[in-house]
Write an enzyme that holds these catalytic residues in place. Structure first.
Site, PDB file in Angstrom:
ATOM      1  N   GLU A  27      38.547  45.525  41.547  1.00 49.41           N
ATOM      2  CA  GLU A  27      39.720  45.513  42.436  1.00 49.41           C
ATOM      3  C   GLU A  27      39.285  45.295  43.879  1.00 49.41           C
ATOM      4  O   GLU A  27      39.892  44.522  44.625  1.00 49.41           O
ATOM      5  CB  GLU A  27      40.486  46.840  42.333  1.00 49.41           C
ATOM      6  CG  GLU A  27      40.998  47.178  40.943  1.00 49.41           C
ATOM      7  CD  GLU A  27      40.013  47.986  40.099  1.00 49.41           C
ATOM      8  OE1 GLU A  27      38.806  47.695  40.132  1.00 49.41           O
ATOM      9  OE2 GLU A  27      40.471  48.895  39.393  1.00 49.41           O
ATOM     10  N   CYS A  33      39.744  52.706  44.391  1.00 50.60           N
ATOM     11  CA  CYS A  33      40.445  51.411  44.361  1.00 50.60           C
ATOM     12  C   CYS A  33      41.923  51.595  44.663  1.00 50.60           C
ATOM     13  O   CYS A  33      42.547  50.727  45.277  1.00 50.60           O
ATOM     14  CB  CYS A  33      40.233  50.718  43.025  1.00 50.60           C
ATOM     15  SG  CYS A  33      38.540  50.150  42.823  1.00 50.60           S
TER      16      CYS A  33
HETATM   17  N1  LIG Z   1      39.158  49.964  37.400  1.00 50.91           N
HETATM   18  C1  LIG Z   1      37.813  49.823  37.286  1.00 50.91           C
HETATM   19  C2  LIG Z   1      37.074  50.728  36.541  1.00 50.91           C
HETATM   20  C3  LIG Z   1      35.719  50.550  36.474  1.00 50.91           C
HETATM   21  N2  LIG Z   1      35.117  49.529  37.119  1.00 50.91           N
HETATM   22  C4  LIG Z   1      33.667  49.313  36.967  1.00 50.91           C
HETATM   23  C5  LIG Z   1      32.722  50.250  37.624  1.00 50.91           C
HETATM   24  C6  LIG Z   1      31.511  50.176  36.737  1.00 50.91           C
HETATM   25  O1  LIG Z   1      30.736  49.018  37.049  1.00 50.91           O
HETATM   26  C7  LIG Z   1      32.114  50.004  35.360  1.00 50.91           C
HETATM   27  C8  LIG Z   1      32.310  51.320  34.622  1.00 50.91           C
HETATM   28  O2  LIG Z   1      31.115  51.631  33.994  1.00 50.91           O
HETATM   29  P1  LIG Z   1      31.012  52.759  32.835  1.00 50.91           P
HETATM   30  O3  LIG Z   1      31.193  54.084  33.516  1.00 50.91           O
HETATM   31  O4  LIG Z   1      32.111  52.463  31.832  1.00 50.91           O
HETATM   32  O5  LIG Z   1      29.647  52.541  32.271  1.00 50.91           O
HETATM   33  O6  LIG Z   1      33.362  49.416  35.579  1.00 50.91           O
HETATM   34  C9  LIG Z   1      35.882  48.632  37.843  1.00 50.91           C
HETATM   35  O7  LIG Z   1      35.340  47.654  38.393  1.00 50.91           O
HETATM   36  N3  LIG Z   1      37.214  48.813  37.934  1.00 50.91           N
HETATM   37 ZN   LIG Z   2      37.664  51.571  41.349  1.00 48.23          ZN
END
Ligand SMILES: Nc1ccn([C@H]2C[C@H](O)[C@@H](COP(=O)(O)O)O2)c(=O)n1
Ligand SMILES: [Zn+2]
Length: 191
Positions: A100, A127
């Site tokens: 985002e 975000c």
């Molecule tokens: N709305 C979101 C939620 C998560 N992310 C990104 C941040 C991390 O790179 C990944 C989550 O990693 P995990 O804890 O599942 O190994 O996703 C995002 O960009 N936007």
């Molecule tokens: Zn976020």
């Protein structure tokens, strides 16, 4: 619907038996299209566990920003950790930019105020703050799988207070396949 015939009375279909004379009905509808763009963008992510994409759209259905989760500009992604566990400083969490954030920062217009954002996962509280401050008015997400976590409760609280609407997007087409070879398919010769 029956396939239309050509002037020789022959059906005009392609190899998949699709009618070549009548307007397509199975084209991507707008919201499925924007969510697909978000998912395609996610394919650029180097995060080994979760790839997230986001797509910002204005009220003319024009895409004005796309992003995916990745390390900040100038910070080489081989020099930062991608781990989920261990000492916080040795994980990806303090460093990675969320999809985002990147979509907002990558905007190709002066303001995203009044726009919608399509994102694979419900936005976290950080975000949510960016979404609110940028003036985005609506969030479409696919999954809310972390909805019980504190940062998600905080996110919803912020979005609610700021009057940013959110809703889960239920795609009409559950699966979209991109077949690069299909462009080389040849249709039957015109009469
Ligand atoms: N709305 C979101 C939620 C998560 N992310 C990104 C941040 C991390 O790179 C990944 C989550 O990693 P995990 O804890 O599942 O190994 O996703 C995002 O960009 N936007
Ligand atoms: Zn976020």
């Amino acid at each position: 619907m029956a396939n239309a015939n050509n002037s020789n009375g022959q059906e005009q279909t392609n190899g998949n038996n699709k009618d070549l004379n009548t307007k397509r009905e199975d084209y991507l509808e707008w919201k499925d299209y924007f969510m697909s763009v978000a998912f395609l963008s996610a394919q650029r992510s180097k995060d080994p566990s979760t790839q997230v994409g986001a797509c910002i759209v204005n009220d003319e259905n024009k895409i004005v920003g796309i992003g995916y989760n990745g390390m900040p500009n100038g910070c080489h992604d081989d020099e930062l950790p991608w781990s989920r566990t261990g000492d916080w400083l040795d994980t990806k969490y303090p460093y990675v930019c969320h999809a985002e954030m990147n979509a907002i920062m990558n905007k190709n217009c002066s303001s995203v105020s009044g726009c919608r954002i399509f994102v694979a996962l419900f936005p976290c509280n950080e975000c949510a703050k960016l979404i609110i401050q940028s003036g985005i008015k609506e969030v479409f997400y696919m999954s809310d799988k972390h909805k019980d976590r504190d940062y998600m409760i905080a996110s919803r609280k912020l979005l609610d207070l700021a009057g940013v609407k959110y809703q889960q997007h239920i795609p009409k087409q559950r699966k979209i396949v991109i077949d690069f070879d299909s462009i080389n398919e040849r249709h039957p010769k015109k009469p």
